[in-house]
Write a protein that holds these residues in place. Structure first.
Motif, PDB file in Angstrom:
ATOM      1  N   ASN A 114      20.054 -11.485  55.801  1.00 14.99           N
ATOM      2  CA  ASN A 114      21.119 -12.787  55.244  1.00 14.99           C
ATOM      3  C   ASN A 114      22.253 -12.458  56.585  1.00 14.99           C
ATOM      4  O   ASN A 114      22.332 -11.746  56.715  1.00 14.99           O
ATOM      5  CB  ASN A 114      21.486 -12.206  54.538  1.00 14.99           C
ATOM      6  CG  ASN A 114      22.496 -12.729  53.717  1.00 14.99           C
ATOM      7  OD1 ASN A 114      23.080 -14.092  54.165  1.00 14.99           O
ATOM      8  ND2 ASN A 114      23.388 -12.816  53.076  1.00 14.99           N
ATOM      9  N   SER A 137      31.536 -10.215  40.571  1.00 13.67           N
ATOM     10  CA  SER A 137      30.581 -10.776  41.468  1.00 13.67           C
ATOM     11  C   SER A 137      29.286  -9.358  41.517  1.00 13.67           C
ATOM     12  O   SER A 137      30.417  -8.166  41.704  1.00 13.67           O
ATOM     13  CB  SER A 137      31.396 -11.264  42.343  1.00 13.67           C
ATOM     14  OG  SER A 137      30.829 -10.997  43.841  1.00 13.67           O
ATOM     15  N   ARG A 163      27.892  -9.160  44.355  1.00 14.68           N
ATOM     16  CA  ARG A 163      27.683  -9.494  46.005  1.00 14.68           C
ATOM     17  C   ARG A 163      27.951  -7.905  46.979  1.00 14.68           C
ATOM     18  O   ARG A 163      27.097  -7.070  47.111  1.00 14.68           O
ATOM     19  CB  ARG A 163      29.064  -9.928  46.854  1.00 14.68           C
ATOM     20  CG  ARG A 163      28.255 -10.485  47.910  1.00 14.68           C
ATOM     21  CD  ARG A 163      29.517 -10.835  49.257  1.00 14.68           C
ATOM     22  NE  ARG A 163      29.480 -11.998  48.694  1.00 14.68           N
ATOM     23  CZ  ARG A 163      29.153 -13.153  50.215  1.00 14.68           C
ATOM     24  NH1 ARG A 163      28.630 -13.206  50.613  1.00 14.68           N
ATOM     25  NH2 ARG A 163      29.250 -15.317  49.485  1.00 14.68           N
ATOM     26  N   THR A 176      21.702 -18.085  50.660  1.00 15.17           N
ATOM     27  CA  THR A 176      21.519 -17.470  48.475  1.00 15.17           C
ATOM     28  C   THR A 176      20.143 -16.879  48.512  1.00 15.17           C
ATOM     29  O   THR A 176      19.294 -17.193  49.147  1.00 15.17           O
ATOM     30  CB  THR A 176      21.572 -18.916  47.887  1.00 15.17           C
ATOM     31  OG1 THR A 176      20.489 -19.452  48.749  1.00 15.17           O
ATOM     32  CG2 THR A 176      23.122 -20.138  48.145  1.00 15.17           C
ATOM     33  N   ARG A 226      26.466 -13.843  39.766  1.00 18.00           N
ATOM     34  CA  ARG A 226      27.599 -13.149  38.880  1.00 18.00           C
ATOM     35  C   ARG A 226      27.244 -12.829  38.287  1.00 18.00           C
ATOM     36  O   ARG A 226      26.297 -12.853  37.050  1.00 18.00           O
ATOM     37  CB  ARG A 226      28.674 -14.354  38.507  1.00 18.00           C
ATOM     38  CG  ARG A 226      29.187 -14.517  40.102  1.00 18.00           C
ATOM     39  CD  ARG A 226      30.258 -15.875  39.442  1.00 18.00           C
ATOM     40  NE  ARG A 226      31.998 -14.759  39.127  1.00 18.00           N
ATOM     41  CZ  ARG A 226      32.818 -14.762  40.272  1.00 18.00           C
ATOM     42  NH1 ARG A 226      32.304 -14.917  41.721  1.00 18.00           N
ATOM     43  NH2 ARG A 226      33.533 -13.973  39.933  1.00 18.00           N
ATOM     44  N   GLY A 271      23.613  -8.876  50.388  1.00 20.05           N
ATOM     45  CA  GLY A 271      24.988  -8.985  50.336  1.00 20.05           C
ATOM     46  C   GLY A 271      25.447 -10.526  49.863  1.00 20.05           C
ATOM     47  O   GLY A 271      25.660 -11.604  50.642  1.00 20.05           O
ATOM     48  N   LEU A 272      24.119 -10.664  48.543  1.00 20.51           N
ATOM     49  CA  LEU A 272      23.710 -11.771  47.622  1.00 20.51           C
ATOM     50  C   LEU A 272      24.850 -11.903  47.065  1.00 20.51           C
ATOM     51  O   LEU A 272      25.576 -11.477  46.369  1.00 20.51           O
ATOM     52  CB  LEU A 272      22.508 -12.267  47.738  1.00 20.51           C
ATOM     53  CG  LEU A 272      21.707 -12.544  48.697  1.00 20.51           C
ATOM     54  CD1 LEU A 272      19.788 -12.418  47.897  1.00 20.51           C
ATOM     55  CD2 LEU A 272      21.892 -13.600  49.688  1.00 20.51           C
ATOM     56  N   GLU A 273      25.643 -13.539  46.753  1.00 13.28           N
ATOM     57  CA  GLU A 273      26.825 -13.692  45.847  1.00 13.28           C
ATOM     58  C   GLU A 273      25.738 -14.260  44.409  1.00 13.28           C
ATOM     59  O   GLU A 273      24.546 -14.374  44.520  1.00 13.28           O
ATOM     60  CB  GLU A 273      26.925 -14.702  46.548  1.00 13.28           C
ATOM     61  CG  GLU A 273      28.403 -15.628  44.989  1.00 13.28           C
ATOM     62  CD  GLU A 273      29.449 -13.877  44.479  1.00 13.28           C
ATOM     63  OE1 GLU A 273      29.722 -13.387  45.709  1.00 13.28           O
ATOM     64  OE2 GLU A 273      29.300 -14.202  43.468  1.00 13.28           O
TER      65      GLU A 273
END
Ligand code: EPU
Length: 336
Positions: free
Chosen positions: A301, A8, A10, A306, A20, A16-18
């Protein structure tokens, strides 16, 4: 050196976006970086502090985090000093160190998020000073060949939030160290920026030191810009657009108070934050993302946003500024 799979990202981006990464590794030396490159996994994506990128999707790439540390004085003169700093050092920690040593030149750039190695890529700047004003040279490793090369200030082709590393050499280098030329005495204090002058006065400072300026900048930035630890963001999302005086005059017919900065080539720069605020976006929340209430240039965010949501908001803002003022805003952050 270990390559991890399906990691991840993040924790590695200040929005702080997810998203991978198919492959991930960090390196703390040039040798370790070369080892990562020798795996042959491509493409390679370099991370600094992750404070200038919008992750809109998962990354099928070898994502590398620069952790090369170290601050050392390489040469001293009567009035100045040359300092070499590892690309993985935190920018603000370096500024604090310089201020504490009494070395001048970077104090106006206090509290800019990110790493030293990422700073030259977009020629970071604030309150009348840019990285190019204090940088002597940098060393970078080619992601293609693993070879090291030294770049002088001139060869970096610095511009407003721009350099060679955002143009023809984009994505091709890892900046492993940067050499700065800072002053030991006869500091060139830059207090011309309105907010700095006002803050120094409010602090009762009449003969500012570099420490006073650093403190004032920290106060201004903390009052206007959200701390990514509390609210995910990437600082200014857009560049301040450069435009013609004809367009400015047209804007002034309906908005006589429009702020602008004259440029040396006869054109003008208009603060994007002002344009965005005039379009009604300031403080507006859209789903989990929004336009920051104290500085419209910053997108935030609120939690769980997203990258696609942030991108959609950015494009809605670009469209409305274009429609109202005829000016095309450009993102300052990298969309990945
Ligand atoms: N303004 C508004 N509304 C807003 C924001 C700003 O009207 O919501 C107006 C202000 O009143 C002022 C003008 O716009 O008249 C300029 O605002 P500010 O001094 O806050 O600076 P900025 O132009 O918005 C730039 C940099 C910042 C840097 C500051 C200070 C860019 C894209 N941004 O912002 O850099 O800290 O100047 O030098 O050039 C960054 O790049 O991430 C960044 C934070």
């Amino acid at each position: 050196m270990t390559i991890q799979n399906n990691i991840s990202l993040r924790p590695f981006n200040t929005f702080g976006l997810e998203a991978r990464a198919s492959h991930f590794a960090s390196f703390d030396s040039v040798a370790a970086l070369r080892q990562c490159l020798r795996t042959g996994i491509k493409p390679v994506l370099l991370l600094g502090g992750g404070s200038n990128m919008l992750l809109t999707q998962d990354q099928q790439a070898l994502v590398l985090k620069n952790d090369i540390k170290g601050i050392r004085i390489v040469r001293t003169f009567d009035h100045k000093v040359w300092i070499e700093v590892g690309g993985g050092e935190n920018w603000h920690q370096f500024v604090l160190w310089a201020v504490q040593q009494g070395f001048g030149g970077v104090e106006n750039m206090s509290l800019i998020p990110g790493t030293v190695g990422a700073a030259p890529i977009q020629n970071i700047g604030a309150y009348g000073v840019e990285l190019k004003d204090v940088m002597l040279r940098l060393t970078a490793v080619s992601l293609e060949t693993g070879k090291t090369k030294s770049f002088s200030r001139k060869t970096c082709r610095f511009g407003y939030r721009d350099s060679l590393f955002k143009q023809t050499e984009k994505g091709k280098w890892c900046i492993t160290s940067v050499v700065f030329s800072l002053t030991k005495t006869r500091h060139k204090l830059n207090t011309s920026y309105g907010d700095i002058q006002k803050t120094l006065e409010a602090n009762g400072v009449t003969q500012p030191t570099i420490a006073d300026i650093s403190k004032a900048v920290i106060q201004i930035r903390s009052s206007k810009l959200p701390d990514p630890a509390n609210l995910g963001n990437c600082g200014s999302f857009f560049k301040n657009p450069e435009t013609t005086t004809a367009i400015l005059q047209k804007i002034q017919q309906t908005h006589p108070q429009a702020p602008f900065y004259p440029l040396t080539d006869g054109r003008v720069k208009i603060p994007a934050g002002w344009l965005i605020e005039q379009c009604g976006w300031k403080g507006k929340r859209v789903g989990n993302t929004g336009c920051y209430e104290k500085q419209a240039l910053v997108l935030v965010n609120y939690g769980g946003a997203t990258g696609q949501e942030v991108k959609q908001l950015a494009y809605a803002i670009i469209d409305s500024v274009k429609e109202k003022f005829g000016i095309a805003l450009e993102p300052e952050v990298n969309l990945l």
